[in-house]
Design a protein around this motif. Structure first.
Motif, PDB file in Angstrom:
ATOM      1  N   LYS A   1       2.279  15.033  -8.038  1.00  0.00           N
ATOM      2  CA  LYS A   1       3.238  16.144  -8.010  1.00  0.00           C
ATOM      3  C   LYS A   1       3.975  16.313  -9.336  1.00  0.00           C
ATOM      4  CE  LYS A   1       2.982  17.679  -3.721  1.00  0.00           C
ATOM      5  NZ  LYS A   1       2.721  19.113  -3.410  1.00  0.00           N
ATOM      6  N   LYS A   2       3.748  15.388 -10.273  1.00  0.00           N
ATOM      7  CA  LYS A   2       4.430  15.387 -11.562  1.00  0.00           C
ATOM      8  C   LYS A   2       5.950  15.348 -11.376  1.00  0.00           C
ATOM      9  CE  LYS A   2       0.674  17.910 -13.828  1.00  0.00           C
ATOM     10  NZ  LYS A   2       0.281  19.093 -14.634  1.00  0.00           N
ATOM     11  N   GLN A   3       6.375  14.454 -10.490  1.00  0.00           N
ATOM     12  CA  GLN A   3       7.785  14.324 -10.152  1.00  0.00           C
ATOM     13  C   GLN A   3       8.217  12.869 -10.317  1.00  0.00           C
ATOM     14  OE1 GLN A   3       7.966  15.808  -6.127  1.00  0.00           O
ATOM     15  NE2 GLN A   3       7.869  17.950  -6.768  1.00  0.00           N
ATOM     16  N   VAL A   4       9.525  12.677 -10.481  1.00  0.00           N
ATOM     17  CA  VAL A   4      10.090  11.331 -10.546  1.00  0.00           C
ATOM     18  C   VAL A   4      11.259  11.242  -9.578  1.00  0.00           C
ATOM     19  CG1 VAL A   4       9.391  10.958 -12.934  1.00  0.00           C
ATOM     20  CG2 VAL A   4      11.643  11.907 -12.454  1.00  0.00           C
ATOM     21  N   ILE A   5      11.554  10.043  -9.131  1.00  0.00           N
ATOM     22  CA  ILE A   5      12.682   9.804  -8.231  1.00  0.00           C
ATOM     23  C   ILE A   5      13.452   8.587  -8.739  1.00  0.00           C
ATOM     24  CG2 ILE A   5      11.510  10.772  -6.209  1.00  0.00           C
ATOM     25  CD1 ILE A   5      10.964   7.830  -5.328  1.00  0.00           C
ATOM     26  N   ASN A   6      14.633   8.384  -8.193  1.00  0.00           N
ATOM     27  CA  ASN A   6      15.390   7.156  -8.434  1.00  0.00           C
ATOM     28  C   ASN A   6      14.934   6.119  -7.414  1.00  0.00           C
ATOM     29  OD1 ASN A   6      17.046   8.360 -10.461  1.00  0.00           O
ATOM     30  ND2 ASN A   6      18.331   9.262  -8.859  1.00  0.00           N
TER      31      ASN A   6
ATOM     32  N   ASN B   1       6.087   5.640 -13.763  1.00  0.00           N
ATOM     33  CA  ASN B   1       6.160   6.967 -13.170  1.00  0.00           C
ATOM     34  C   ASN B   1       5.391   7.974 -14.020  1.00  0.00           C
ATOM     35  OD1 ASN B   1       7.827   7.711 -15.342  1.00  0.00           O
ATOM     36  ND2 ASN B   1       9.720   7.452 -14.179  1.00  0.00           N
ATOM     37  N   TYR B   2       5.516   9.235 -13.683  1.00  0.00           N
ATOM     38  CA  TYR B   2       4.744  10.292 -14.341  1.00  0.00           C
ATOM     39  C   TYR B   2       4.993  10.325 -15.848  1.00  0.00           C
ATOM     40  CZ  TYR B   2       3.302  14.988 -15.725  1.00  0.00           C
ATOM     41  OH  TYR B   2       2.730  16.051 -16.383  1.00  0.00           O
ATOM     42  N   TYR B   3       6.218   9.995 -16.274  1.00  0.00           N
ATOM     43  CA  TYR B   3       6.567  10.048 -17.691  1.00  0.00           C
ATOM     44  C   TYR B   3       6.282   8.736 -18.420  1.00  0.00           C
ATOM     45  CZ  TYR B   3       8.891  14.396 -16.453  1.00  0.00           C
ATOM     46  OH  TYR B   3       9.150  15.657 -15.998  1.00  0.00           O
ATOM     47  N   GLY B   4       5.707   7.772 -17.733  1.00  0.00           N
ATOM     48  CA  GLY B   4       5.390   6.503 -18.363  1.00  0.00           C
ATOM     49  C   GLY B   4       6.529   5.510 -18.384  1.00  0.00           C
ATOM     50  N   CYS B   5       7.635   5.847 -17.727  1.00  0.00           N
ATOM     51  CA  CYS B   5       8.787   4.943 -17.631  1.00  0.00           C
ATOM     52  C   CYS B   5       8.639   4.064 -16.390  1.00  0.00           C
ATOM     53  CB  CYS B   5      10.079   5.751 -17.563  1.00  0.00           C
ATOM     54  SG  CYS B   5      10.376   6.778 -19.007  1.00  0.00           S
TER      55      CYS B   5
ATOM     56  N   GLY C   1       0.818  -1.209   0.000  1.00  0.00           N
ATOM     57  CA  GLY C   1       0.000   0.000   0.000  1.00  0.00           C
ATOM     58  C   GLY C   1       0.850   1.256   0.000  1.00  0.00           C
ATOM     59  N   TRP C   2       1.959   1.228   0.752  1.00  0.00           N
ATOM     60  CA  TRP C   2       2.853   2.387   0.820  1.00  0.00           C
ATOM     61  C   TRP C   2       3.533   2.631  -0.526  1.00  0.00           C
ATOM     62  CZ3 TRP C   2       8.212   3.035   0.353  1.00  0.00           C
ATOM     63  CH2 TRP C   2       8.705   4.268   0.789  1.00  0.00           C
ATOM     64  N   ILE C   3       3.953   1.569  -1.198  1.00  0.00           N
ATOM     65  CA  ILE C   3       4.594   1.719  -2.512  1.00  0.00           C
ATOM     66  C   ILE C   3       3.628   2.375  -3.497  1.00  0.00           C
ATOM     67  CG2 ILE C   3       5.493   0.461  -4.512  1.00  0.00           C
ATOM     68  CD1 ILE C   3       6.638  -1.607  -2.502  1.00  0.00           C
ATOM     69  N   TYR C   4       2.395   1.910  -3.527  1.00  0.00           N
ATOM     70  CA  TYR C   4       1.412   2.495  -4.442  1.00  0.00           C
ATOM     71  C   TYR C   4       1.078   3.934  -4.049  1.00  0.00           C
ATOM     72  CZ  TYR C   4       0.530  -1.642  -7.256  1.00  0.00           C
ATOM     73  OH  TYR C   4       0.670  -2.696  -8.145  1.00  0.00           O
ATOM     74  N   ALA C   5       1.054   4.210  -2.757  1.00  0.00           N
ATOM     75  CA  ALA C   5       0.795   5.580  -2.308  1.00  0.00           C
ATOM     76  C   ALA C   5       1.939   6.506  -2.724  1.00  0.00           C
ATOM     77  CB  ALA C   5       0.612   5.617  -0.791  1.00  0.00           C
ATOM     78  N   LEU C   6       3.170   6.025  -2.634  1.00  0.00           N
ATOM     79  CA  LEU C   6       4.331   6.802  -3.059  1.00  0.00           C
ATOM     80  C   LEU C   6       4.262   7.088  -4.551  1.00  0.00           C
ATOM     81  CD1 LEU C   6       7.184   8.009  -2.647  1.00  0.00           C
ATOM     82  CD2 LEU C   6       8.102   5.682  -2.924  1.00  0.00           C
ATOM     83  N   ALA C   7       3.956   6.067  -5.344  1.00  0.00           N
ATOM     84  CA  ALA C   7       3.857   6.253  -6.793  1.00  0.00           C
ATOM     85  C   ALA C   7       2.741   7.243  -7.136  1.00  0.00           C
ATOM     86  CB  ALA C   7       3.614   4.912  -7.477  1.00  0.00           C
ATOM     87  N   SER C   8       1.615   7.156  -6.448  1.00  0.00           N
ATOM     88  CA  SER C   8       0.491   8.069  -6.712  1.00  0.00           C
ATOM     89  C   SER C   8       0.833   9.495  -6.325  1.00  0.00           C
ATOM     90  CB  SER C   8      -0.750   7.600  -5.939  1.00  0.00           C
ATOM     91  OG  SER C   8      -1.190   6.345  -6.395  1.00  0.00           O
ATOM     92  N   TYR C   9       1.505   9.659  -5.195  1.00  0.00           N
ATOM     93  CA  TYR C   9       1.905  10.996  -4.743  1.00  0.00           C
ATOM     94  C   TYR C   9       2.836  11.648  -5.762  1.00  0.00           C
ATOM     95  CZ  TYR C   9       4.073  14.634  -1.871  1.00  0.00           C
ATOM     96  OH  TYR C   9       4.547  15.839  -1.394  1.00  0.00           O
TER      97      TYR C   9
END
Length: 249
Positions: free
Chosen positions: A61-66, A96-100, A49-57
């Motif tokens: 925010k239209k942001q990506v992380i490593n 992620n936001y860019y579809g990658c 649930g936390w992983i999906y919440a992180l991805a949704s957040y």
């Protein structure tokens, strides 16, 4: 020596998502490593649930992380024998936001002698099928011969030197780089207090690794407080690594 990733492993459902993302945005070279296995990441689990919440957040925010997915038994056993666990497939399919791929790197924490022997043909086929991701394989005394065989056969992967097999114990000395065309990662006993010293030692051993290939470091145990990942410890770790990089630019 160029440092591609400074990884903070052990981020999970006890980690505040907003604070974590703010920290990662401050340090573009930072990467999180999320530990998963069949038990901790089953359907309905707080980890999933936390992983999906992180991805949704991040999408909001239209942001990506490593982000790296660190796969442990029993999932890693099945994967290395050519089978794709249903729960793992969903996580690898996250975007992620860019579809990658959300998880750009996937660490397979198998250990020959503890787990069933990986099937080289089937593992190479799965790695090939997920060619948009980088797989991280541990290079230690139990896995070395198998990793060399994969390399000889043309498998693409990143290396992680971790002689303590995830126990967070520093080696007597950091090993010399094995290949000059494979990202070399180093783990074991790395902390905010000693990261500069560790990077000094790695720089002496990674002289054959070109900057475009680079190196990575990975800390987990020394970033915890009261048994959980600490944002403050993570910030100190990243800050110390950034200072070292600036001094050695």
């Amino acid at each position: 020596m160029e440092i591609k990733y400074v990884t903070m492993s052990g981020c999970n459902e006890s980690t505040d998502i907003e604070e974590l993302v703010a920290l990662l945005r401050r340090y573009p070279f930072a990467e999180i490593g999320i530990q998963v296995n069949e038990k901790k990441c089953a359907g309905g689990s707080s980890r999933r649930g936390w992983i999906y919440a992180l991805a949704s957040y991040l999408k909001y925010k239209k942001q990506v992380i490593n982000a790296a997915l660190h796969v442990n038994p029993d999932w890693v056993t099945a994967f290395c024998q050519g089978s794709m666990p249903y729960g793992l497939q969903d996580l690898l399919d996250l975007r992620n936001y860019y579809g990658c791929p959300f998880f750009q790197r996937v660490q397979l924490n198998f250990r020959i002698g503890r787990d069933p022997m990986p099937d080289a043909d089937k593992l190479m086929a799965l790695i090939h099928n997920f060619s948009s991701r980088r797989f991280i394989l541990s290079f230690n005394e139990s896995n070395a011969q198998f990793i060399r065989e994969l390399y000889r056969r043309g498998a693409k992967f990143d290396l992680l030197f971790d002689s303590s097999h995830g126990e967070g114990i520093a080696p007597k000395e950091r090993p010399i780089s094995v290949y000059n065309d494979v990202l070399q990662g180093y783990a074991g006993g790395i902390s905010p207090e000693n990261v500069a010293e560790v990077l000094d030692g790695i720089a002496e051993k990674a002289t054959l690794v070109p900057n475009f290939v680079g190196v990575a470091i990975d800390a987990e145990g020394k970033l915890k407080e009261q048994g959980a990942f600490s944002i403050d410890r993570g910030r100190a770790y990243l800050s110390a690594a950034e200072k070292w990089m600036k001094e050695h630019a």
